[in-house]
Design an enzyme around this catalytic site. Structure first.
Site, short mmCIF file in Angstrom:
data_model
loop_
_atom_site.label_atom_id
_atom_site.label_comp_id
_atom_site.label_asym_id
_atom_site.label_seq_id
_atom_site.Cartn_x
_atom_site.Cartn_y
_atom_site.Cartn_z
N ASP A 679 0.83 -1.20 0.00
CA ASP A 679 0.00 0.00 0.00
C ASP A 679 0.87 1.26 0.00
O ASP A 679 0.61 2.22 -0.72
CB ASP A 679 -0.90 -0.05 1.25
CG ASP A 679 -1.93 1.03 1.23
OD1 ASP A 679 -2.73 1.06 0.27
OD2 ASP A 679 -1.93 1.88 2.16
N LYS A 683 1.41 4.50 -2.87
CA LYS A 683 1.41 5.94 -2.60
C LYS A 683 2.68 6.60 -3.14
O LYS A 683 2.63 7.67 -3.75
CB LYS A 683 1.27 6.20 -1.10
CG LYS A 683 -0.07 5.70 -0.56
CD LYS A 683 -0.13 5.81 0.95
CE LYS A 683 -1.40 5.17 1.48
NZ LYS A 683 -1.38 5.04 2.94
#
Ligand code: ADP
Ligand code: ASP
Ligand code: MG
Length: 816
Positions: A679, A683
């Site tokens: 995750d 980003k």
């Protein structure tokens, strides 16, 4: 003396006729006897046309005739005393018998000429006026029925006859003088030619009759009583936010009505203008409301435009070709030809090179126009100096009108921005040399959307409505609705924005409502909806609704909606999303989103893709847009990992810290989904791309926090066991950091075109040393911020802050 004209709805029912009589009575009691001009009862003219056309086709009309008779008789029964009814019934009956005979004639001959049609239509005004004058006579004695065809004289252009003003003025004055001070009740709309055959003044022509009487009698005012509070900023049936205007000049009223504001018939302004008689438009159903006054000069107004009007269903004809260049007589020839054939040209535009002329006509006239042009310009067509004539159909004209436009720069910019942003394609443009109006031709399909978008753009004092279609009703979706609901009033008053949620879907159900789904009970509305969720249908419905200022909000974490983003942009709809999957997929797709959004002039906002509501994406964009160059970005963008390392100190062991994080709800069901850094990687990848690097996911190097055994454990339980088994490894890391006065931090970095995520030990001089709780932090080192980096820090996860970020994005779409 005043002339009071009452339109169809004002004479359309028992109650409205009662109000009408009170209005007239107040005027009479005030000491001045007005002249009253009346229309046919609402819907009657249309019904008469229908009967006539049906009869010409050989169809029956008796049912309609009976309906017509009943509407009038019902009023007589309700409003006339018994002893006065019979004379009224008798007179009306004579009219209906004549009408029946006429229609019978049309039926027998199967032919309906314009002349016969006018005669048939005249019964609408004759019956209504006769009826109302009888009722008025009963109320205040002095009422006289006047058949305007006896005094308004015209040429023989049936259907839209031209008034002989001089003669009509004399006849009207004579009539008025000989009327013995009675209140005249005059039929609107109808007139007669030199042979005393009935003519009409064009649809909506009763207003014109009032102005003709007003001018002939030098009235002090002409009042047009209708069913709206005056001339509004746009057609209230199409634009809900339209509001009534206090004042207009004759020219403005003329332009607005010429381009479709049906509330007043355009020629009405001419006699009033010549005699400088003010016209006021008032509402029979709200008589106290001041309405609109149309006069010679208006007070200065700060509005750039007064109103927007429109004509739907028009056709345009294009003439293109070298034969027109420099041929001075060409357009003269063209337009005299059209005038000779009585083809009404609504609008003309000509390119500056004279290479093409485009003009708009009623669809009924288009084929005939094409034919006669082909005859007239046969030689040019043969010699290829003119391209084949093309008719385009299903178009509409939208016009913005106002005398202030002349001194206000940027009016057309605003108009075209609003149209462009909503994906409305402009087919042709015309600006009157007076600069009182700019008209554009657009597809009829887009008209309602365009009118509302343009209205929102110009009348900013009101508020702008965003139409949002929301996908996902999980934590973020729910919280967003709660926030929107709580802030609706503030948004409208302070930001001038209203967010209407017009579509909601989760994985089970979906629901739509153009008027906005109430956010107080959206759950029930969605639950009770009959429509099963289907993303394809959701997107299609959103496109078909064709609403202005539209936003697609993706509050899911699913890959499915991503497939539709490009299509959404291509439909000129903005996208706001917290879903990172799209932007962190292939670079090609990321780029295609950006390109399509730019191409269609709409927004793509995804602030919450990185650091929830923290202003990270926006900060980076502002830096780049202002010409700064990013040298290095360092960031901690995983709240979960941040929390774990913040707790991993003193006696705590790694296993217990991860367990606690999970118990507090900070981790995914399998904590490795966080600890693997996937995750986080997404980003960093999005930031890298926004910073101008065309990286793929595989280009981001990730150093694993976890030893191999923990990563490969078969179940979550095994994973936890492995953390225990590896305790020495984790303790080693912790103690080493501690002995050097450092802390452990899992940091993403972007530098020299490369991106990585590594486990580091940082000392107290590092900006990330003091990070606490589950906060995110990011530092931008740029050409401008190179001594001390620009740092953004704060809570980077949670439904409240994420929804707030989506909310802010939504409002930013509204601001554009
Ligand atoms: P009447 O029968 O009283 O003459 P019309 O139907 O001819 O009334 O005209 C009034 C209608 O015009 C209103 O009901 C409204 O729907 C429509 N209309 C269209 N554009 C405008 C506008 N800009 N302002 C006010 N009314 C408008
Ligand atoms: N009755 C006519 C019409 O409907 C004239 C008018 O109402 O002004 O067009
Ligand atoms: Mg009208």
């Amino acid at each position: 003396m005043k002339v009071l004209k009452f339109g169809g709805t004002s004479v359309g029912s028992v109650n409205s006729i009662k109000t009408l009589l009170e209005i007239v009575k107040a005027e009479v009691d005030g000491g001045e006897k007005p002249v009253v001009v009346l229309s046919a009862m609402s819907g009657v003219t249309n019904l008469l046309i229908k009967m006539a056309e049906e009869a010409a086709k050989g169809n029956e009309f008796t049912a309609h005739l009976a309906e017509l008779q009943k509407r009038h008789f019902d009023v007589v029964e309700a409003l006339l005393d018994v002893q006065n009814r019979n004379p009224a019934f008798t007179r009306l009956k004579i009219h209906f018998n004549q009408l029946e005979e006429l229609l019978q004639g049309v039926l027998t001959l199967r032919e309906l000429t314009l002349k016969t049609r006018d005669l048939i239509l005249s019964f609408g005004e004759r019956c209504s006026t006769l009826m109302v004058s009888k009722i008025a006579a009963q109320h205040f004695g002095s009422a006289l029925f006047v058949d305007a065809s006896e005094v308004v004289k015209t040429d023989s252009a049936f259907g839209q006859a031209k008034v002989n003003t001089e003669l009509s003025d004399i006849l009207i004055r004579n009539l008025y003088q000989s009327s013995n001070d009675k209140v005249l009740f005059v039929t609107g709309f109808i007139a007669s030619n030199d042979d005393n055959q009935i003519t009409t003044l064009g649809r909506g022509g009763s207003d014109y009759t009032a102005a003709i009487f007003g001018a002939a009698l030098n009235a002090g005012e002409i009042q047009i009583w209708t069913d709206v509070n005056g001339m509004m900023t746009a057609d209230p049936r199409m634009v809900k936010k339209a509001f009534p205007l206090d004042e207009l000049t004759y020219t403005e009223a003329m332009e607005l009505s010429y381009f479709g504001a049906k509330v007043i018939y355009p020629p009405t302004m001419i006699p009033a203008f010549l005699k400088k008689i003010p016209i006021s438009i008032k509402n029979t159903f709200e008589p106290e409301f001041k309405g609109t006054i149309i006069q010679h000069e208006c007070r200065a107004s700060n509005l750039a435009i007064k109103g927007i009007s429109s004509i739907n269903n028009i056709s345009i004809i294009n003439l293109v070709g070298s034969g027109m260049v420099g041929k001075s007589g060409f357009s003269g020839r063209l337009f005299s030809l059209l005038a000779r054939e009585q083809i009404n040209v609504i609008l003309i535009t000509q390119s500056s090179s004279e290479h093409s002329i485009t003009f708009a006509v009623q669809p009924d006239d288009a084929d005939r126009a094409k034919k006669i042009i082909e005859q007239e310009f046969e030689l040019e067509l043969l010699a290829n100096k003119l391209d084949p004539i093309v008719i385009e159909e299903n178009l509409a004209i939208l016009a913005v009108v106002g005398e202030n436009m002349k001194q206000t720069p940027g009016v057309s910019g605003k108009l075209f921005h609003a149209l462009g942003r909503n994906g409305v394609n402009v087919r042709a443009i015309a600006q009157g040399s007076s600069e009182y109006n700019i008209s554009v031709i657009i597809s009829e399909y887009d008209l309602a959307k365009a009118l509302n978008a343009v209205h929102d753009a110009f009348f900013v004092d009101l508020y702008k409505t965003l139409h949002a279609f929301c996908l996902g009703t999980g934590n973020i979706g729910k919280t967003l609705f709660k926030q929107l609901c709580g802030h609706a009033g503030f948004l409208r008053e302070e930001n001038g924005i209203q967010v209407k949620i017009v579509g909601i879907s989760n994985t089970r159900k979906m629901v739509f409502d153009t008027d906005g789904i109430s956010l107080d009970n959206w759950q029930d509305t969605l639950e009770q909806s009959e429509e099963k969720a289907d993303l394809r249908t959701f997107i299609d419905t959103m496109k078909d609704m064709n609403l202005p200022n539209c936003v697609f909000v993706d509050n899911t974490a699913s890959p499915t909606p991503i497939e539709y983003y490009k299509e959404v942009f291509d439909s000129a709809i903005s996208v706001v999303t917290c879903n990172k999957i799209g932007n962190s997929g292939s670079y090609e797709r990321y780029k295609s989103f950006k390109d399509s959004a730019r191409k269609h002039g709409v927004d793509f906002f995804y602030e919450t893709n990185v650091g929830a509501g923290l202003p990270i994406i926006r900060t980076l964009k502002d830096l780049m847009n202002s010409g700064d160059r990013v040298q290095k970005i360092e960031a901690i963008l995983s709240g979960t990992i941040s929390f774990i390392f913040n707790q991993f100190k003193g006696d705590a062991n790694f296993h217990d810290v991860v367990k606690m994080a999970q118990e507090k709800g900070y981790t995914e069901p399998d904590p490795r989904d966080d600890l693997r850094g996937t995750d986080f990687m997404r980003k960093i990848l999005i930031l890298a791309r926004d910073a101008g690097l065309s990286l793929e996911a595989s280009d981001v190097e990730i150093e694993s926090i976890l030893p191999k055994a923990s990563l490969e454990a078969a179940t979550v339980e095994d994973f936890y066991a492995s953390l225990k088994a590896e305790d020495a490894y984790f303790a080693g890391l912790k103690n080493k950091a501690k002995s050097e006065g450092k802390v452990l931090r899992y940091i993403g970095k972007l530098e020299g075109g490369k991106a990585n995520i590594t486990l580091q030990m940082v000392d107290e001089n590092h900006p990330f040393f003091t990070l606490s709780g589950s906060d995110n932090i990011i530092s931008f080192t740029t050409d401008r911020y190179k001594e001390r980096p620009l740092v953004v820090k704060g809570p980077g996860a949670g439904a409240e802050v994420t929804a707030a970020g989506v909310f802010a994005d939504l409002i930013n779409v509204g601001a554009n």
